[in-house]
Design a protein around this motif. Structure first.
Motif, PDB file in Angstrom:
ATOM      1  N   TRP A  99       0.828  -1.212   0.000  1.00 15.11           N
ATOM      2  CA  TRP A  99       0.000   0.000   0.000  1.00 15.11           C
ATOM      3  C   TRP A  99       0.856   1.254   0.000  1.00 15.11           C
ATOM      4  N   GLY A 100       2.029   1.226   0.645  1.00 12.81           N
ATOM      5  CA  GLY A 100       2.904   2.397   0.622  1.00 12.81           C
ATOM      6  C   GLY A 100       3.358   2.740  -0.786  1.00 12.81           C
ATOM      7  N   VAL A 101       3.696   1.712  -1.552  1.00 15.09           N
ATOM      8  CA  VAL A 101       4.117   1.929  -2.942  1.00 15.09           C
ATOM      9  C   VAL A 101       2.977   2.519  -3.757  1.00 15.09           C
ATOM     10  N   VAL A 102       1.771   1.948  -3.619  1.00 15.62           N
ATOM     11  CA  VAL A 102       0.628   2.440  -4.397  1.00 15.62           C
ATOM     12  C   VAL A 102       0.245   3.850  -3.953  1.00 15.62           C
ATOM     13  N   ALA A 105       2.439   6.305  -5.470  1.00 14.01           N
ATOM     14  CA  ALA A 105       2.191   6.380  -6.907  1.00 14.01           C
ATOM     15  C   ALA A 105       0.964   7.214  -7.251  1.00 14.01           C
ATOM     16  N   MET A 106       0.151   7.581  -6.240  1.00 15.45           N
ATOM     17  CA  MET A 106      -0.977   8.480  -6.486  1.00 15.45           C
ATOM     18  C   MET A 106      -0.513   9.825  -7.048  1.00 15.45           C
ATOM     19  N   MET A 107       0.762  10.146  -6.881  1.00 14.53           N
ATOM     20  CA  MET A 107       1.283  11.408  -7.403  1.00 14.53           C
ATOM     21  C   MET A 107       1.211  11.477  -8.926  1.00 14.53           C
ATOM     22  N   MET A 118      -6.299   4.518  -9.440  1.00 20.43           N
ATOM     23  CA  MET A 118      -5.311   4.447  -8.371  1.00 20.43           C
ATOM     24  C   MET A 118      -5.972   4.295  -6.998  1.00 20.43           C
ATOM     25  N   ARG A 119      -7.126   4.925  -6.816  1.00 18.68           N
ATOM     26  CA  ARG A 119      -7.829   4.755  -5.540  1.00 18.68           C
ATOM     27  C   ARG A 119      -8.293   3.302  -5.370  1.00 18.68           C
ATOM     28  N   GLU A 191       3.909  11.076   2.099  1.00 20.55           N
ATOM     29  CA  GLU A 191       3.082  10.383   3.082  1.00 20.55           C
ATOM     30  C   GLU A 191       2.876   8.912   2.732  1.00 20.55           C
ATOM     31  N   GLY A 192       3.321   8.488   1.543  1.00 20.44           N
ATOM     32  CA  GLY A 192       3.263   7.076   1.178  1.00 20.44           C
ATOM     33  C   GLY A 192       4.506   6.313   1.579  1.00 20.44           C
ATOM     34  N   ALA A 193       5.663   6.987   1.529  1.00 15.80           N
ATOM     35  CA  ALA A 193       6.933   6.322   1.826  1.00 15.80           C
ATOM     36  C   ALA A 193       7.004   5.708   3.224  1.00 15.80           C
TER      37      ALA A 193
END
Length: 441
Positions: A99-102, A105-107, A118-119, A191-193
């Motif tokens: 989930w962190g990777v995805v 990737a929302m960027m 993406m959601r 905020e995903g990393a």
């Protein structure tokens, strides 16, 4: 550090033992949930700038915010069954890393269609985290202390609201335009990393169950396992469910699912739209919006722990779910009625957040007292799945109502009505009982 209240324990030795377990597990699990919830609700801040960049209407945003839960729900029960099969340590780590990777990737979203895609991927990636942790807590804590453990874990929601709002506002305001990236792109990336890093840490920090916890003495391990075995035997003697089909046929499971639907819908309806509501109350600037949005969640953090402790101390569950839900409904009506008076409206939103989150914390102390084994994994997954359908329905409904009527207060009234329905269903629950000794019947 004594995270659990003394009341309800049969001896000081048990109190110290379970506080040791709580101190070892809960701070890390709370951190994971903070990261998880920030990744879910940062879309509310991103929308303030992203909508204009990719041509996103209110209805389209509501649909995209909610479609996360469609994919999430489809994968949730299978994910929980897999956790029970392969172990919590590996499976929770897997969920977080993906989930962190995805989330980061929302960027790269550039249109409403890519936003929807993406959601949906993010929902599939994160599926199973929340019910997986709830199931994991049943491996460690007896029923009489479970409301406290769950409410402490759910502090992640409140802390994410307290920390995530100001952080999101600051990131978007200070990094906009750096390296040719929009503010919302930085938000998703940074905020995903942490989810990826926390997933790697999970492999080192968590143990699958007490039998694999090297930090417990052998006699401590046997006391924990013996208490849980005693509870399972008592549930079996009372005819409680332990097979997959039992969970699906249980009327109590479906009632709890409906109640969770009303609560989760309200929580996410608030979380996804709170920045927009606060902005419309006249708060200027992203950082100020972030700090104001932290107020309802900060109050909730205190209130939900007190409600969970009181529920465990008294052994009562029904009113500890229904009462806060009704307070939440009152807060939503108050905020909508006085939408032109910022102070009163914010007070209403604070009551709403406190009530809905506190009710949900006690609610998830119940499934483990009704189910065991495979039925517990499936039942908790099903309750969470049905609840998270509310996370799809209500953000989309709010966006649609806002666009159709131009009256944001109507959205709050709808959420209030739904919360009241959940409270009434809870009061009709026949099997909530009182926590005594090892069993909540």
């Amino acid at each position: 550090m004594n995270l659990l209240a003394r009341a309800g324990f049969s001896s000081d030795a048990d109190w110290k033992l379970y506080n040791r377990i709580a101190s070892r597990l809960l701070p890390f699990l709370i951190l994971l949930y903070v990261i998880s919830f920030v990744d879910r609700i940062n879309i509310g801040f991103a929308k303030l700038r992203m909508a204009g960049d990719i041509g996103l209407s209110d209805a389209a945003y509501g649909f995209g915010a909610g479609i996360f839960f469609v994919a999430y729900c489809l994968c949730e029960v299978p994910s929980n069954l897999m956790l029970a099969r392969v172990g919590a340590r590996f499976w929770i780590a897997r969920i977080m890393i993906v989930w962190g990777v995805v989330s980061a990737a929302m960027m790269f979203v550039h249109s409403p269609l890519s936003f929807y895609l993406m959601r949906a991927l993010l929902g599939a990636a994160e599926a199973g985290f929340f019910p997986g942790v709830i199931l994991y807590l049943t491996y460690w804590f007896p029923a009489r202390q479970r409301a406290q453990a769950v409410s402490l874990f759910l502090l992640g929601i409140a802390l994410a609201g307290v920390l995530g709002g100001p952080l999101s506002g600051w990131l978007m305001q200070t990094l906009d335009g750096r390296w040719a990236l929009h503010s919302w792109q930085w938000l998703f990336l940074l905020e995903g990393a942490p989810a990826v890093l926390a997933g790697i840490a999970t492999l080192r920090v968590l143990d699958d169950n007490p039998a694999k916890a090297g930090w417990l003495d052998p006699d401590e391990c046997q006391r924990v396992l013996g208490t849980l075995a005693h509870e399972r035997a008592a549930r079996d003697a009372q005819g409680h469910a332990h097979r997959l089909g039992d969970a699906l046929r249980s009327g109590d499971v479906w009632r709890l699912s409906l109640i969770n639907f009303t609560q989760i819908g309200g929580i996410y309806g608030l979380a996804f739209w709170l920045p927009q509501i606060i902005h419309e109350l006249g708060v200027k600037g992203l950082i100020n919006t972030g700090f104001v949005s932290a107020i309802p969640f900060g109050i909730s953090a205190i209130g939900m722990v007190l409600v969970g402790r009181h529920s465990d101390r008294s052994g009562e569950r029904r009113w500890h779910v229904a009462g806060p839900a009704l307070i939440g409904a009152f807060g939503l009506v108050l905020s909508g009625t006085f939408a032109t008076m910022p102070t009163i409206s914010l007070l209403g939103l604070t009551l709403a957040a406190f009530g809905l989150i506190s009710a949900n914390a006690v609610l998830f102390a119940l499934p483990g007292t009704l189910l065991s084994g495979t039925a517990a994994a499936a039942g908790i997954g099903l309750i969470s799945t049905i609840g998270n359908i509310g996370g799809y329905v209500f953000p989309f409904t709010i966006g649609w109502i806002r666009e159709l009527t131009g009256r944001p207060s109507y959205c709050l009234f709808v959420l209030a009505a739904v919360s009241c329905v959940g409270a009434l269903v809870m009061l009709r629950m026949p099997s909530t009982g009182r926590a005594r000794n090892h069993v909540v019947a």
